[in-house]
Design an enzyme around this catalytic site. Structure first.
Site, mmCIF file in Angstrom:
data_model
loop_
_atom_site.group_PDB
_atom_site.id
_atom_site.type_symbol
_atom_site.label_atom_id
_atom_site.label_comp_id
_atom_site.label_asym_id
_atom_site.label_seq_id
_atom_site.Cartn_x
_atom_site.Cartn_y
_atom_site.Cartn_z
ATOM 1 N N ARG A 151 -1.715 33.925 15.555
ATOM 2 C CA ARG A 151 -2.012 33.227 16.806
ATOM 3 C C ARG A 151 -2.885 32.024 16.495
ATOM 4 O O ARG A 151 -3.845 32.156 15.709
ATOM 5 C CB ARG A 151 -2.789 34.151 17.757
ATOM 6 C CG ARG A 151 -2.019 35.311 18.331
ATOM 7 C CD ARG A 151 -2.997 36.292 18.959
ATOM 8 N NE ARG A 151 -3.897 36.857 17.957
ATOM 9 C CZ ARG A 151 -5.114 37.333 18.222
ATOM 10 N NH1 ARG A 151 -5.583 37.295 19.464
ATOM 11 N NH2 ARG A 151 -5.866 37.835 17.255
ATOM 12 N N CYS A 255 4.654 27.311 19.946
ATOM 13 C CA CYS A 255 5.527 28.439 19.589
ATOM 14 C C CYS A 255 6.360 28.968 20.753
ATOM 15 O O CYS A 255 7.584 28.854 20.741
ATOM 16 C CB CYS A 255 4.681 29.558 18.984
ATOM 17 S SG CYS A 255 3.914 29.056 17.449
HETATM 18 C C1 UDX Z 1 1.969 32.952 19.588
HETATM 19 C C2 UDX Z 1 2.058 34.429 19.229
HETATM 20 O O1 UDX Z 1 1.023 35.133 19.913
HETATM 21 C C3 UDX Z 1 1.868 34.600 17.716
HETATM 22 O O2 UDX Z 1 2.003 35.965 17.361
HETATM 23 C C4 UDX Z 1 2.945 33.769 17.009
HETATM 24 O O3 UDX Z 1 2.826 33.904 15.600
HETATM 25 C C5 UDX Z 1 2.822 32.315 17.392
HETATM 26 O O4 UDX Z 1 2.925 32.169 18.815
HETATM 27 P P1 UDX Z 1 0.095 31.149 19.974
HETATM 28 O O5 UDX Z 1 1.230 30.282 20.378
HETATM 29 O O6 UDX Z 1 -0.926 30.623 19.029
HETATM 30 O O7 UDX Z 1 0.675 32.519 19.290
HETATM 31 O O8 UDX Z 1 -0.696 31.509 21.304
HETATM 32 P P2 UDX Z 1 -0.849 32.798 22.227
HETATM 33 O O9 UDX Z 1 -2.210 33.320 22.029
HETATM 34 O O10 UDX Z 1 0.273 33.706 22.036
HETATM 35 O O11 UDX Z 1 -0.758 32.129 23.688
HETATM 36 C C6 UDX Z 1 0.422 31.417 24.020
HETATM 37 C C7 UDX Z 1 0.259 30.870 25.441
HETATM 38 O O12 UDX Z 1 0.236 31.946 26.395
HETATM 39 C C8 UDX Z 1 -1.023 30.078 25.661
HETATM 40 O O13 UDX Z 1 -0.748 28.956 26.488
HETATM 41 C C9 UDX Z 1 -1.932 31.067 26.409
HETATM 42 O O14 UDX Z 1 -2.877 30.417 27.239
HETATM 43 C C10 UDX Z 1 -0.916 31.828 27.237
HETATM 44 N N1 UDX Z 1 -1.329 33.185 27.602
HETATM 45 C C11 UDX Z 1 -1.559 34.094 26.614
HETATM 46 C C12 UDX Z 1 -1.417 33.527 28.956
HETATM 47 O O15 UDX Z 1 -1.209 32.688 29.833
HETATM 48 N N2 UDX Z 1 -1.753 34.797 29.284
HETATM 49 C C13 UDX Z 1 -2.009 35.752 28.335
HETATM 50 O O16 UDX Z 1 -2.324 36.876 28.703
HETATM 51 C C14 UDX Z 1 -1.917 35.385 26.959
#
Ligand code: UDX
Length: 433
Positions: A151, A255
């Site tokens: 992440r 991602c």
């Molecule tokens: C993601 C996957 O989690 C990770 O395992 C993969 O390797 C790469 O993609 P990342 O894109 O860094 O990681 O961010 P993540 O923490 O997953 O959040 C993605 C989006 O979802 C963000 O915009 C975050 O704000 C949003 N989010 C996340 C929510 O709106 N609610 C949540 O409960 C969690």
């Protein structure tokens, strides 16, 4: 083990630093000459928690070197890790494999005669490993899939504490090497195509979970239920789990958006109906416009009374907390929607201002401190889930604002406390008359 990592972005660099700290000899390779020159001088151009300290440690120990030449950088490699970007293609939703193909061709040209493993860490559509294997076309090189699950903002934590390591290969020789590399970690060995699909299936499921809770939040706002209570009840079911159930403004980043689009493309290419992921993509895109409309309606209700340009303070521009990354940031998209109105937009973010300026340019005013951003604002809107925003002095912010509207669109704050200070406060997933 001698490991060469091609690509020094949000995946390649933390992975290289992580392996170097475990005692491996790492060569990070990137064709961006400036980037490599800066890395050689100890300058890192991405923000990741604890990366800077560990980077300094392993470079001092000479466990981490840099090169902009694949030919030079892979000469002594036992393992080559491909961690180049696979962005969405300009004129389609497919994953752009240009960098993958270019790097694979260069590797094929310069592979040594010793046994080498080429591990694909980049997120690539199913069957990409077959294509790479054809390009490499060497008996002494096993092409395996080893997708990343890091992440952003927590890359090093996830590197050292993976839920699982997924490795796609049928080569017993490669399995032995990887087992040694990830000594003691929980490794799922599977076939290469399944490993490639596991990555997309995981990200698309997480994105679906987020969009699902956002739609439940919309229903809460209509019915008077409370999204936090619903999410809590949902998450207590061990089959659902309590993570990724934080309702907000929609998912973003480098991602989820691109991986859901690429997965849908793959399904279309193989004539598989993928209605769920299609609706998640469309619904998530729509959500940012809907959130912007909520803000505009709220602002217009003030404008009628005071007939002056409404000053809106935005806290948070990064796509999520703990990162400086603004790629497909929902916060940025919402601000861009607000720019169509005659608001005065003022913004603050703990880490993402530089990247945000590349997108928003001079259309908004940037502040280094949250209080300066909130000064004389009519509305304060929280758009990124930075921990820092939970501990600001909201009594002081209340005093220096003009109108006192606080829209907490990441549900970070205690509603009762904010109302007690005097804010006209709203959060996601609750009904307000
Ligand atoms: C993601 C996957 O989690 C990770 O395992 C993969 O390797 C790469 O993609 P990342 O894109 O860094 O990681 O961010 P993540 O923490 O997953 O959040 C993605 C989006 O979802 C963000 O915009 C975050 O704000 C949003 N989010 C996340 C929510 O709106 N609610 C949540 O409960 C969690």
């Amino acid at each position: 083990m001698n490991i060469s990592i091609i690509g020094t972005g949000y995946v390649g660099l933390p992975t290289g630093v992580g392996f170097a700290s475990l005692g491996h000899n790492i060569c990070c390779i990137d064709k961006d000459l400036d980037k490599i020159d800066r890395l050689k001088k100890g300058e890192i151009d991405i923000y990741e928690e604890n990366l800077e300290e560990l980077f300094c440690k392993v470079t001092e120990e000479q466990k981490l070197t840099f090169s902009y030449s694949i030919k030079e950088g892979i000469q002594n490699a036992d393992l080559i890790i491909l961690a180049v970007g696979t962005p969405t293609e300009q004129n389609s939703d497919k994953a752009d494999l240009t960098y993958i193909k270019e790097a694979s061709k260069e590797i094929a040209e310069h592979l040594s005669d010793r046994y080498t493993i080429l591990a694909i860490k980049s997120t690539v559509p199913v069957c990409t490993g077959d294509m790479i294997e054809e390009i490499i076309d060497r008996k002494n090189c096993d092409v395996i899939s080893m997708p990343e699950f890091l992440r952003e903002g927590f890359a090093l934590y996830d590197f050292f504490n993976p839920d699982r390591i997924v490795v796609g290969t049928n080569s017993e020789k490669a399995k032995k090497v990887i087992q040694q590399l990830y000594d003691g970690k929980n490794i799922l060995f599977t076939d290469r195509r399944s490993a490639e699909l596991i990555k997309y299936a995981s990200n698309a499921f997480l994105a679906t979970k987020i969009h699902y809770i956002n739609e439940i939040a919309d229903l809460c706002e209509k019915t008077g239920a409370n999204i936090e209570n619903v999410a809590k009840g949902l998450g207590l079911d061990s089959r659902i789990g309590n993570k990724f159930l934080n309702a907000g403004i929609g998912f973003g980043g480098s991602c989820f958006p691109k991986d859901t689009r690429a997965l849908l493309q793959t399904a279309n290419e193989f004539n598989v109906e993928f209605s769920l992921v299609k609706n998640v993509i469309e619904g998530n895109n729509k959500r940012k416009k809907e959130i912007a409309q909520k803000i505009i309606q709220k602002a217009k209700s003030i404008k009628k009374q005071e007939n002056k340009s409404i000053r809106i303070a935005i806290f948070g521009l990064a796509f999520k907390n703990n990162t400086d990354d603004c790629r497909e940031s929902p916060a940025i998209e919402i601000v861009q929607n607000l720019l169509n109105e005659d608001f005065i937009i003022e913004v603050y973010d703990p880490k993402a201002i530089d990247n945000a300026q590349k997108i928003l340019k001079n259309k908004v005013t940037y502040y280094k401190y949250p209080e300066m951003c909130a000064f004389r604002a009519d509305m304060l809107i929280l758009l990124t889930e930075w921990e820092e925003f939970k501990i600001l002095d909201y009594e002081k912010i209340y005093e220096i604002m003009n109108n006192k509207i606080l829209l907490d669109y990441r549900n970070l704050l205690d509603e009762e406390k904010m109302k007690k200070i005097g804010f006209e406060y709203e959060r996601i997933g609750k009904k307000y008359d």
